[in-house]
Design an enzyme around this catalytic site. Structure first.
Site, PDB file in Angstrom:
ATOM      1  N   LYS A  22       0.728  -1.119  -0.064  1.00  0.00           N
ATOM      2  CA  LYS A  22       0.024   0.015   0.120  1.00  0.00           C
ATOM      3  C   LYS A  22       0.799   1.102  -0.074  1.00  0.00           C
ATOM      4  O   LYS A  22       0.637   2.277  -0.813  1.00  0.00           O
ATOM      5  CB  LYS A  22      -0.823  -0.037   1.194  1.00  0.00           C
ATOM      6  CG  LYS A  22      -1.697   1.108   1.410  1.00  0.00           C
ATOM      7  CD  LYS A  22      -2.567   1.355   2.926  1.00  0.00           C
ATOM      8  CE  LYS A  22      -1.697   1.695   4.164  1.00  0.00           C
ATOM      9  NZ  LYS A  22      -1.498   3.168   4.080  1.00  0.00           N
ATOM     10  N   ARG A  94      -4.726  10.477   4.656  1.00  0.00           N
ATOM     11  CA  ARG A  94      -3.459  11.304   4.833  1.00  0.00           C
ATOM     12  C   ARG A  94      -2.521  11.390   3.659  1.00  0.00           C
ATOM     13  O   ARG A  94      -2.131  12.399   3.462  1.00  0.00           O
ATOM     14  CB  ARG A  94      -2.614  11.335   6.117  1.00  0.00           C
ATOM     15  CG  ARG A  94      -3.679  11.325   7.263  1.00  0.00           C
ATOM     16  CD  ARG A  94      -2.957  11.169   8.555  1.00  0.00           C
ATOM     17  NE  ARG A  94      -1.913  12.445   8.632  1.00  0.00           N
ATOM     18  CZ  ARG A  94      -2.601  13.491   9.211  1.00  0.00           C
ATOM     19  NH1 ARG A  94      -3.642  13.607   9.594  1.00  0.00           N
ATOM     20  NH2 ARG A  94      -1.717  14.544   9.273  1.00  0.00           N
ATOM     21  N   CYS A 118      -5.635  13.097  13.559  1.00  0.00           N
ATOM     22  CA  CYS A 118      -5.265  11.639  13.294  1.00  0.00           C
ATOM     23  C   CYS A 118      -5.078  10.741  14.564  1.00  0.00           C
ATOM     24  O   CYS A 118      -4.612  11.310  15.525  1.00  0.00           O
ATOM     25  CB  CYS A 118      -3.833  11.647  12.431  1.00  0.00           C
ATOM     26  SG  CYS A 118      -3.118   9.989  12.253  1.00  0.00           S
ATOM     27  N   ARG A 123       0.374  14.883  13.280  1.00  0.00           N
ATOM     28  CA  ARG A 123       1.092  14.426  11.819  1.00  0.00           C
ATOM     29  C   ARG A 123       1.204  15.760  11.037  1.00  0.00           C
ATOM     30  O   ARG A 123       0.317  15.896  10.050  1.00  0.00           O
ATOM     31  CB  ARG A 123       0.466  13.411  11.291  1.00  0.00           C
ATOM     32  CG  ARG A 123       0.375  11.838  12.035  1.00  0.00           C
ATOM     33  CD  ARG A 123      -0.235  10.873  11.152  1.00  0.00           C
ATOM     34  NE  ARG A 123       0.550  10.438  10.207  1.00  0.00           N
ATOM     35  CZ  ARG A 123       0.043   9.231   9.574  1.00  0.00           C
ATOM     36  NH1 ARG A 123      -0.865   8.500   9.766  1.00  0.00           N
ATOM     37  NH2 ARG A 123       1.128   8.517   8.593  1.00  0.00           N
ATOM     38  N   ASP A 307       5.045   0.817  12.166  1.00  0.00           N
ATOM     39  CA  ASP A 307       3.996  -0.133  11.532  1.00  0.00           C
ATOM     40  C   ASP A 307       3.711  -1.483  11.943  1.00  0.00           C
ATOM     41  O   ASP A 307       2.733  -2.028  11.710  1.00  0.00           O
ATOM     42  CB  ASP A 307       3.653   0.133   9.957  1.00  0.00           C
ATOM     43  CG  ASP A 307       3.348   1.481   9.714  1.00  0.00           C
ATOM     44  OD1 ASP A 307       3.088   2.456  10.282  1.00  0.00           O
ATOM     45  OD2 ASP A 307       3.222   1.684   8.253  1.00  0.00           O
ATOM     46  N   ILE A 329       8.117   7.063  16.691  1.00  0.00           N
ATOM     47  CA  ILE A 329       7.742   7.878  15.670  1.00  0.00           C
ATOM     48  C   ILE A 329       6.544   8.851  15.826  1.00  0.00           C
ATOM     49  O   ILE A 329       6.335   9.784  15.427  1.00  0.00           O
ATOM     50  CB  ILE A 329       7.572   7.045  14.252  1.00  0.00           C
ATOM     51  CG1 ILE A 329       8.989   6.105  14.169  1.00  0.00           C
ATOM     52  CG2 ILE A 329       7.159   7.618  13.053  1.00  0.00           C
ATOM     53  CD1 ILE A 329      10.115   6.537  13.947  1.00  0.00           C
ATOM     54  N   ARG A 399      -8.488  -0.667   4.906  1.00  0.00           N
ATOM     55  CA  ARG A 399      -7.553   0.401   4.307  1.00  0.00           C
ATOM     56  C   ARG A 399      -6.199  -0.182   3.664  1.00  0.00           C
ATOM     57  O   ARG A 399      -5.768   0.239   2.728  1.00  0.00           O
ATOM     58  CB  ARG A 399      -7.373   1.554   5.304  1.00  0.00           C
ATOM     59  CG  ARG A 399      -8.421   2.351   5.415  1.00  0.00           C
ATOM     60  CD  ARG A 399      -8.045   3.701   6.167  1.00  0.00           C
ATOM     61  NE  ARG A 399      -6.732   4.096   5.762  1.00  0.00           N
ATOM     62  CZ  ARG A 399      -5.612   4.960   6.624  1.00  0.00           C
ATOM     63  NH1 ARG A 399      -5.641   4.920   7.715  1.00  0.00           N
ATOM     64  NH2 ARG A 399      -4.551   5.005   5.929  1.00  0.00           N
TER      65      ARG A 399
HETATM   66  C1  UD1 Z   1       4.464   6.915   6.469  1.00  0.00           C
HETATM   67  C2  UD1 Z   1       3.354   5.673   6.099  1.00  0.00           C
HETATM   68  C3  UD1 Z   1       3.152   5.152   7.472  1.00  0.00           C
HETATM   69  C4  UD1 Z   1       4.169   4.998   8.527  1.00  0.00           C
HETATM   70  C5  UD1 Z   1       5.377   6.151   8.640  1.00  0.00           C
HETATM   71  C6  UD1 Z   1       6.368   6.186   9.369  1.00  0.00           C
HETATM   72  C7  UD1 Z   1       2.546   5.996   3.952  1.00  0.00           C
HETATM   73  C8  UD1 Z   1       1.531   6.174   3.185  1.00  0.00           C
HETATM   74  N1  UD1 Z   1       2.598   5.959   5.273  1.00  0.00           N
HETATM   75  O1  UD1 Z   1       3.665   7.758   6.701  1.00  0.00           O
HETATM   76  O2  UD1 Z   1       2.372   4.056   7.308  1.00  0.00           O
HETATM   77  O3  UD1 Z   1       3.790   4.714   9.824  1.00  0.00           O
HETATM   78  O4  UD1 Z   1       5.635   6.622   7.263  1.00  0.00           O
HETATM   79  O5  UD1 Z   1       7.043   4.979   8.931  1.00  0.00           O
HETATM   80  O6  UD1 Z   1       3.707   5.677   3.439  1.00  0.00           O
HETATM   81  N2  UD1 Z   1       6.520  14.559  10.488  1.00  0.00           N
HETATM   82  C9  UD1 Z   1       6.393  15.918  10.736  1.00  0.00           C
HETATM   83  N3  UD1 Z   1       6.327  17.057  10.146  1.00  0.00           N
HETATM   84  C10 UD1 Z   1       6.317  16.483   8.716  1.00  0.00           C
HETATM   85  C11 UD1 Z   1       6.038  15.110   8.363  1.00  0.00           C
HETATM   86  C12 UD1 Z   1       6.455  14.206   9.217  1.00  0.00           C
HETATM   87  O7  UD1 Z   1       6.576  16.435  12.109  1.00  0.00           O
HETATM   88  O8  UD1 Z   1       6.041  17.320   7.796  1.00  0.00           O
HETATM   89  C13 UD1 Z   1       6.334  13.567  11.704  1.00  0.00           C
HETATM   90  C14 UD1 Z   1       5.276  12.862  12.104  1.00  0.00           C
HETATM   91  O9  UD1 Z   1       4.316  13.817  12.819  1.00  0.00           O
HETATM   92  C15 UD1 Z   1       5.620  11.571  12.678  1.00  0.00           C
HETATM   93  C16 UD1 Z   1       6.813  11.529  11.791  1.00  0.00           C
HETATM   94  O10 UD1 Z   1       7.366  12.531  11.377  1.00  0.00           O
HETATM   95  O11 UD1 Z   1       5.602  11.809  14.163  1.00  0.00           O
HETATM   96  C17 UD1 Z   1       6.809  10.421  10.967  1.00  0.00           C
HETATM   97  O12 UD1 Z   1       5.965  10.732   9.735  1.00  0.00           O
HETATM   98  P1  UD1 Z   1       6.617  10.380   8.271  1.00  0.00           P
HETATM   99  O13 UD1 Z   1       7.763   9.505   8.076  1.00  0.00           O
HETATM  100  O14 UD1 Z   1       6.312  11.430   7.441  1.00  0.00           O
HETATM  101  O15 UD1 Z   1       5.170   9.288   7.947  1.00  0.00           O
HETATM  102  P2  UD1 Z   1       4.364   9.572   6.823  1.00  0.00           P
HETATM  103  O16 UD1 Z   1       4.500   9.600   5.463  1.00  0.00           O
HETATM  104  O17 UD1 Z   1       2.986  10.328   7.188  1.00  0.00           O
END
Ligand code: UD1
Length: 420
Positions: A22, A94, A118, A123, A307, A329, A399
């Site tokens: 996914k 998201r 969320c 996030r 995850d 995370i 999902r």
């Molecule tokens: C992706 C995965 C999700 C997984 C996560 C971490 C997809 C669709 N989803 O989510 O299943 O759990 O990676 O492995 O691929 N953060 C910030 N600012 C930002 C972006 C992120 O502070 O602009 C923080 C988030 O709040 C969170 C952490 O970084 O605490 C991890 O987020 P991120 O690695 O971006 O995860 P996603 O891409 O949302």
């Protein structure tokens, strides 16, 4: 509302075929915005999120059509007619934010709804926006939407991510393929889904080096073209079924499972006393003795994946001795604890750490899924519990997991999906 009903206590035995990932499929579909040509994706999983991304792309003007009878091969194509990603879709999923980079690169503007709250923690998307700002984009927030514009087009930049965010890495990469000049992205996330995205972008004509490392260099090109790309097998689905074999004391072969994408998970399974053996086109997972409690800390790849945290918690709740699980995370990813307790698990948590004191046996109860991975943690607990467990809130499960009840039942689990 559908529920899953499980009568636990049966060891799993057999073969489970792993679907396409996914978390690879969604950014790959967003890459369809980077060209008017046909992008063909194979090994597409049948999941609710894929349908959501399909609807999002459709309203941007990109058609997503099945090429085969089963719908495992999707062809994306068409010109962008609308640069707005609406609240109704973004709030549902998201990962919709991944259209921002491609839209900014191709149309020099985008209006994307802020995702809002969320279930697993705050996030924000600040890292996505800051990266694109360094490439010349300007953003303002109005009416719950991020309005982006880059009248001069995006320019290559040197970007250092303060945290290796998966989504921010993907958005910046997608945008950089069509930017003017060179982008160097440091502290990039290194998840296999990002490598998969890079491989597809290269097949579309992008110039990318450092793929799979923490520093990715992209030399922008004026246009990308169509390609055909096979989506990588889902490492989280693989790890989840590995836990299913382990918690039931079973022996399961995970076909298409990529052991090389699961280093930290396989090491942790080994510490728990679970046997993992590589085989032809997959690997097998088997447990004979009682599980042993271990400590787990979630980290960006190649560390232990967040995850997989909930699934390990279910497994460790029946392990011998105490385990400590630390979530680094997300800031609210222990929602499943209270549900596991309903099945008899002994877990306390404070802040980012949870202590799991293993019990010999869980007992079935009614529980409610709280998020995607948490929903499968309850399935795992139900598979190991004595008596009957019913799990509600299946929209979370749908999902990200393709036909889980069928896959588990084929290995001998007493599990069914019931409506009402
Ligand atoms: C992706 C995965 C999700 C997984 C996560 C971490 C997809 C669709 N989803 O989510 O299943 O759990 O990676 O492995 O691929 N953060 C910030 N600012 C930002 C972006 C992120 O502070 O602009 C923080 C988030 O709040 C969170 C952490 O970084 O605490 C991890 O987020 P991120 O690695 O971006 O995860 P996603 O891409 O949302």
């Amino acid at each position: 509302m559908d529920k899953i009903r499980i009568r636990g206590g049966r060891p799993l035995s057999g073969i489970i075929a792993i679907s396409g990932a996914k978390n690879a499929a969604l950014p790959l579909m967003a890459a369809g915005l980077l060209t008017d040509d046909r992008l063909v994706l194979t090994n597409v999983p049948h999941l609710h999120d894929i349908g959501t991304m399909r609807r999002l792309l459709a309203q941007h003007g990109i058609t997503v059509e099945p090429v085969d009878a089963e719908g495992r091969v999707l062809a994306l194509g068409g010109a962008i007619t609308n640069t707005m990603a609406p609240y109704e879709i973004v709030t549902e999923m998201r990962a919709s934010i991944l259209v921002l980079g491609p839209l900014m690169a191709r149309c020099r503007e985008a209006q994307v709804s802020l995702p809002g709250g969320c279930g697993i923690g705050s996030r924000p998307i600040d890292l996505h926006l800051k990266g694109l700002e360094q490439m010349g984009a300007v953003f303002r927030l109005d009416g719950g939407y991020v309005h982006g514009s880059a009248p001069q087009g995006l320019k290559g930049a040197t970007i250092v991510l303060p945290f290796a965010s998966v989504g921010a890495t993907e958005n910046i990469l997608l945008a950089a393929t069509l930017a003017d000049g060179r982008t160097v992205l440091s502290n990039a996330a290194q998840e296999p889904e990002i490598t998969d995205l890079c491989d597809c972008l290269v097949a579309m004509g992008a110039r990318i080096s450092g793929i799979g490392t923490g520093t990715i260099t992209v030399d922008g090109v004026p246009r990308l073209h169509g390609a055909t790309h096979a989506i990588v097998p889902d490492r989280i689905e693989t790890g989840t079924y590995a836990c299913a074999a382990a918690i039931t004391g079973g022996d399961v072969f995970l076909r298409h499972g990529r052991i090389d994408h699961l280093g930290a998970v396989v090491r942790s399974l080994g510490e728990c006393g679970v046997e993992v053996t590589p085989g032809e086109g997959g690997f097998s997972v088997r447990r004979v003795n009682r599980l042993i409690g271990i400590d787990v800390i979630t980290e960006p790849y190649p560390g232990f994946p967040t995850d997989m945290q909930a699934q390990f918690m279910a497994m460790l709740s029946v392990a011998e001795g105490a385990s400590m699980i630390t979530e680094t995370i997300f800031d609210n990813r222990f929602m499943h604890v209270e549900e596991l307790k309903r099945l008899g698990a002994r877990i306390n948590y404070h802040g980012a750490s949870a202590i799991v004191r293993g019990v010999p046996r869980l007992s079935g109860a009614q529980v409610m899924a709280t998020d995607l991975r948490a929903s499968f943690c309850l399935v795992l607990a139900g598979l190991a519990a004595g008596g009957e467990t019913t799990i509600g809130g299946l929209h979370h499960l749908d999902r990200g997991y393709e036909t889980p009840a069928e896959k588990l039942a084929a290995c001998g689990a007493d599990i069914e999906r019931v409506s009402g």
